[in-house]
Scaffold this motif. Structure first.
Motif, PDB file in Angstrom:
ATOM      1  N   VAL A  35     -29.079 -72.721 -33.670  1.00 12.94           N
ATOM      2  CA  VAL A  35     -28.010 -72.311 -34.657  1.00 12.94           C
ATOM      3  C   VAL A  35     -26.956 -71.439 -34.300  1.00 12.94           C
ATOM      4  CG1 VAL A  35     -28.431 -70.404 -36.615  1.00 12.94           C
ATOM      5  CG2 VAL A  35     -30.319 -72.343 -36.547  1.00 12.94           C
ATOM      6  N   PRO A  36     -27.148 -70.713 -33.362  1.00  9.75           N
ATOM      7  CA  PRO A  36     -26.116 -69.951 -32.817  1.00  9.75           C
ATOM      8  C   PRO A  36     -24.766 -70.950 -32.326  1.00  9.75           C
ATOM      9  CG  PRO A  36     -27.775 -69.015 -31.841  1.00  9.75           C
ATOM     10  CD  PRO A  36     -28.416 -70.508 -32.569  1.00  9.75           C
ATOM     11  N   MET A  37     -25.149 -72.101 -31.901  1.00 14.30           N
ATOM     12  CA  MET A  37     -24.007 -72.920 -31.450  1.00 14.30           C
ATOM     13  C   MET A  37     -23.270 -73.653 -32.893  1.00 14.30           C
ATOM     14  SD  MET A  37     -24.088 -76.692 -29.500  1.00 14.30           S
ATOM     15  CE  MET A  37     -25.007 -77.480 -30.994  1.00 14.30           C
ATOM     16  N   MET A  38     -24.122 -73.956 -33.781  1.00 18.79           N
ATOM     17  CA  MET A  38     -23.589 -74.229 -35.109  1.00 18.79           C
ATOM     18  C   MET A  38     -22.628 -73.128 -35.679  1.00 18.79           C
ATOM     19  SD  MET A  38     -25.443 -76.147 -38.228  1.00 18.79           S
ATOM     20  CE  MET A  38     -26.683 -74.584 -38.680  1.00 18.79           C
ATOM     21  N   LEU A  39     -23.105 -71.832 -35.747  1.00 16.98           N
ATOM     22  CA  LEU A  39     -22.588 -71.125 -36.524  1.00 16.98           C
ATOM     23  C   LEU A  39     -21.542 -70.437 -35.633  1.00 16.98           C
ATOM     24  CD1 LEU A  39     -25.597 -68.883 -37.829  1.00 16.98           C
ATOM     25  CD2 LEU A  39     -24.231 -70.513 -38.957  1.00 16.98           C
ATOM     26  N   LEU A  40     -21.400 -70.265 -34.550  1.00 16.12           N
ATOM     27  CA  LEU A  40     -20.172 -69.811 -33.712  1.00 16.12           C
ATOM     28  C   LEU A  40     -19.210 -70.670 -33.246  1.00 16.12           C
ATOM     29  CD1 LEU A  40     -22.426 -67.636 -31.446  1.00 16.12           C
ATOM     30  CD2 LEU A  40     -21.321 -66.790 -33.161  1.00 16.12           C
ATOM     31  N   THR A  41     -19.073 -72.049 -33.574  1.00 14.05           N
ATOM     32  CA  THR A  41     -18.351 -72.986 -33.080  1.00 14.05           C
ATOM     33  C   THR A  41     -16.835 -72.719 -33.232  1.00 14.05           C
ATOM     34  OG1 THR A  41     -19.823 -74.973 -33.458  1.00 14.05           O
ATOM     35  CG2 THR A  41     -17.386 -75.318 -33.213  1.00 14.05           C
ATOM     36  N   GLY A  62     -28.256 -64.025 -17.643  1.00 16.67           N
ATOM     37  CA  GLY A  62     -28.920 -63.552 -16.414  1.00 16.67           C
ATOM     38  C   GLY A  62     -29.924 -62.187 -16.914  1.00 16.67           C
ATOM     39  N   ILE A  63     -28.978 -61.441 -17.579  1.00 17.10           N
ATOM     40  CA  ILE A  63     -29.639 -60.122 -18.143  1.00 17.10           C
ATOM     41  C   ILE A  63     -30.926 -60.413 -19.025  1.00 17.10           C
ATOM     42  CG2 ILE A  63     -29.360 -58.116 -19.705  1.00 17.10           C
ATOM     43  CD1 ILE A  63     -26.368 -58.008 -18.635  1.00 17.10           C
ATOM     44  N   VAL A  64     -30.788 -61.251 -19.929  1.00 14.74           N
ATOM     45  CA  VAL A  64     -31.897 -61.671 -20.896  1.00 14.74           C
ATOM     46  C   VAL A  64     -32.896 -62.324 -20.067  1.00 14.74           C
ATOM     47  CG1 VAL A  64     -32.511 -63.725 -22.567  1.00 14.74           C
ATOM     48  CG2 VAL A  64     -30.380 -62.254 -22.854  1.00 14.74           C
ATOM     49  N   ALA A  65     -32.849 -63.089 -18.999  1.00 17.20           N
ATOM     50  CA  ALA A  65     -34.003 -63.408 -18.079  1.00 17.20           C
ATOM     51  C   ALA A  65     -34.461 -62.084 -17.234  1.00 17.20           C
ATOM     52  CB  ALA A  65     -33.210 -64.453 -16.952  1.00 17.20           C
ATOM     53  N   LEU A 123     -35.965 -64.191 -30.176  1.00 16.63           N
ATOM     54  CA  LEU A 123     -34.617 -63.198 -30.019  1.00 16.63           C
ATOM     55  C   LEU A 123     -34.035 -63.777 -28.771  1.00 16.63           C
ATOM     56  CD1 LEU A 123     -32.563 -61.092 -30.798  1.00 16.63           C
ATOM     57  CD2 LEU A 123     -34.026 -59.435 -29.784  1.00 16.63           C
ATOM     58  N   ALA A 124     -34.831 -63.774 -27.609  1.00 14.97           N
ATOM     59  CA  ALA A 124     -34.079 -63.986 -26.188  1.00 14.97           C
ATOM     60  C   ALA A 124     -33.525 -65.698 -26.381  1.00 14.97           C
ATOM     61  CB  ALA A 124     -35.339 -64.020 -25.134  1.00 14.97           C
ATOM     62  N   ALA A 125     -34.370 -66.586 -27.003  1.00 15.62           N
ATOM     63  CA  ALA A 125     -33.827 -68.114 -27.281  1.00 15.62           C
ATOM     64  C   ALA A 125     -32.636 -67.926 -27.988  1.00 15.62           C
ATOM     65  CB  ALA A 125     -34.932 -68.864 -27.945  1.00 15.62           C
ATOM     66  N   ALA A 126     -32.390 -66.935 -29.068  1.00  9.88           N
ATOM     67  CA  ALA A 126     -31.250 -67.011 -29.645  1.00  9.88           C
ATOM     68  C   ALA A 126     -30.143 -66.196 -28.817  1.00  9.88           C
ATOM     69  CB  ALA A 126     -31.638 -66.111 -31.042  1.00  9.88           C
ATOM     70  N   LEU A 127     -30.509 -65.413 -28.351  1.00  9.56           N
ATOM     71  CA  LEU A 127     -29.225 -64.740 -27.318  1.00  9.56           C
ATOM     72  C   LEU A 127     -28.780 -65.995 -26.345  1.00  9.56           C
ATOM     73  CD1 LEU A 127     -30.903 -61.158 -26.927  1.00  9.56           C
ATOM     74  CD2 LEU A 127     -28.792 -61.992 -28.211  1.00  9.56           C
ATOM     75  N   ARG A 167     -24.760 -69.785 -24.506  1.00 10.51           N
ATOM     76  CA  ARG A 167     -24.627 -71.166 -24.371  1.00 10.51           C
ATOM     77  C   ARG A 167     -23.478 -71.880 -25.101  1.00 10.51           C
ATOM     78  NH1 ARG A 167     -25.808 -73.205 -19.630  1.00 10.51           N
ATOM     79  NH2 ARG A 167     -25.862 -75.326 -20.399  1.00 10.51           N
ATOM     80  N   ALA A 168     -23.446 -71.401 -26.363  1.00 12.24           N
ATOM     81  CA  ALA A 168     -22.403 -71.701 -27.494  1.00 12.24           C
ATOM     82  C   ALA A 168     -21.186 -71.486 -27.114  1.00 12.24           C
ATOM     83  CB  ALA A 168     -22.543 -71.145 -28.709  1.00 12.24           C
ATOM     84  N   PHE A 169     -20.895 -70.339 -26.160  1.00 17.64           N
ATOM     85  CA  PHE A 169     -19.585 -70.028 -25.729  1.00 17.64           C
ATOM     86  C   PHE A 169     -19.338 -70.426 -24.251  1.00 17.64           C
ATOM     87  CE2 PHE A 169     -19.809 -66.254 -28.765  1.00 17.64           C
ATOM     88  CZ  PHE A 169     -18.534 -66.322 -29.087  1.00 17.64           C
TER      89      PHE A 169
END
Length: 409
Positions: free
Chosen positions: A62-68, A92-95, A114-118, A123-125
């Motif tokens: 979803v983030p990739m689709m919304l942030l394109t 890396g911080i999320v990991a 939340l981690a998956a979305a972040l 990755r979208a950027f």
């Protein structure tokens, strides 16, 4: 292609900045694959709920689709190198937070989503921006070779990431997350060491028109539109890999080991072909090669669908992956060469959305069709559909069919 021609073209890996970007992509994409495996396994271990597992993939997509549209603007207005570095650091911080959450015991369903979305937002950027950065690191004549090496990096990560993530997860999820964090921060260091020859910044005012300018540019340029849409529909119809568990269990009668081989075969074929193209870049008859590769992709899909032998199925998937990477290298090079530097971020973002959408919808299409007519028939339809699409695009986009060299317009 002759060895003499290969030797007359120096290796793009001798370009220090590109070599660093290539290594960083392997580290980053391998980490993403590892994180995806670990997050999925841990979500299912915590919830024992298939729906929650599906939400993980949705949270990443979803983030990739919304942030394109935002991604494209950012990539064209700011230093692309810094954007990629910040994305890798944040991932890396999320990991690291996932490591801490495991040790502290507060990691649950909502935190994992939340981690998956972040990670999906980063990755979208990162993906489109890194793709737009590559042409700034190599001479124009080396871009086809750079595309092949970039494809090899992605395929290497797809082979290493899931297996490495699975092995480390057997020790403990924190080992996957900590290893991913180290790899991502190492990738960020490599990108920060890159030296660019050209700088790309858009001075165009931020308006509604500029926000949609990437889409407008794609639809106005027939070569780019044909290239991106061909990728969209070919992947949409050729989603046989989504049905591999059915083929492994019900048709080929193999266990999990057989499924693992089936999943690896396309990536191995793609990796080997990308290495061949990196050493012997395509320079002639690009249009016929592009559509020929799509024809082989469709035929390999049909052979796989009809096969009842594991060895024949593995060979078909090998050729499927090899033919796919030929068309990927040609299409990605065409998009980069036919896009002005100041527009590459926006066009790469549109391309990334099309590719990501086709992958997700392709799996959905294959699964839905298989539910109605069976896995074999659905896969045959996909293979035939890919060949039909190739024929239609040869008629609708004669510029692609007649393409001989990357210099042709």
């Amino acid at each position: 292609m002759s060895r003499a021609l290969s030797q007359s073209n120096p290796s793009v890996m001798r370009q220090p900045s590109f070599a660093k970007a290539w290594a960083a992509r392997i580290l980053s994409t391998t980490s993403f694959q590892m994180l995806s495996v670990a997050i999925g396994w841990q979500m299912y271990a915590l919830t024992n709920d298939a729906f929650s597992l599906g939400l993980v993939g949705l949270a990443q997509f979803v983030p990739m689709m919304l942030l394109t549209l935002i991604v494209g603007q950012v990539a064209d207005r700011f230093d692309r190198r810094n954007i990629v570095v910040l994305c890798m650091i944040f991932e890396g911080i999320v990991a690291v937070l996932l490591v801490y959450g495991n040790h502290a015991g507060w990691l649950g369903r909502e935190q994992i989503l939340l981690a998956a979305a972040l990670i999906g937002a980063c990755r979208a950027f990162e993906g489109p921006t890194l793709a737009a950065l590559i042409p700034e690191l190599v001479p124009k004549e080396m871009l086809p070779q750079a595309s092949a090496w970039s494809a090899s990096a992605g395929q290497t990560a797809q082979i290493l990431g899931p297996s490495l993530g699975g092995v480390l997860y057997s020790i403990g999820p924190a080992f996957v997350y900590s290893t991913s964090a180290v790899a991502l921060l190492s990738a960020a260091v490599l990108i920060s060491m890159i030296r660019k020859e050209r700088s790309a910044r858009s001075l165009e005012p931020l308006t509604v028109r500029s926000i949609f300018s990437g889409l407008v540019f794609v639809f106005r340029h027939k070569v780019i539109l044909g290239t991106i849409s061909l990728d969209l529909f070919a992947v949409l119809l050729g989603g046989a890999t989504a049905l591999l568990p059915i083929f492994a269990q019900d048709i080929l009668h193999t266990g999990p080991w057989g499924l693992g081989l089936l999943r690896s075969a396309p990536a191995v074929g793609a990796l080997l072909m990308s290495l061949v193209l990196a050493h012997y870049p395509l320079t002639r008859a690009l249009g016929p090669i592009l559509f020929g590769a799509l024809g082989v992709f469709g035929l390999a899909t049909i052979v796989f669908a009809l096969s009842t032998s594991l060895y024949v199925s593995l060979a078909a998937l090998f050729f499927l992956g090899a033919s796919d990477v030929i068309s990927v290298v040609i299409r990605s090079t065409l998009v980069q060469l036919n896009t002005p530097n100041e527009m590459r971020g926006r066009v790469s973002a549109v391309n990334s959305l099309f590719v990501g959408t086709s992958n997700q919808l392709g799996e959905f299409e294959s699964g839905t069709l298989a539910g109605f007519i069976g896995a074999v028939n659905a896969t045959v339809v996909g293979g035939v559909g890919t060949i039909v699409i190739a024929g239609m695009w040869m008629y609708l986009f004669p510029q692609l069919r007649r393409l001989r060299t990357f210099a042709d317009k």
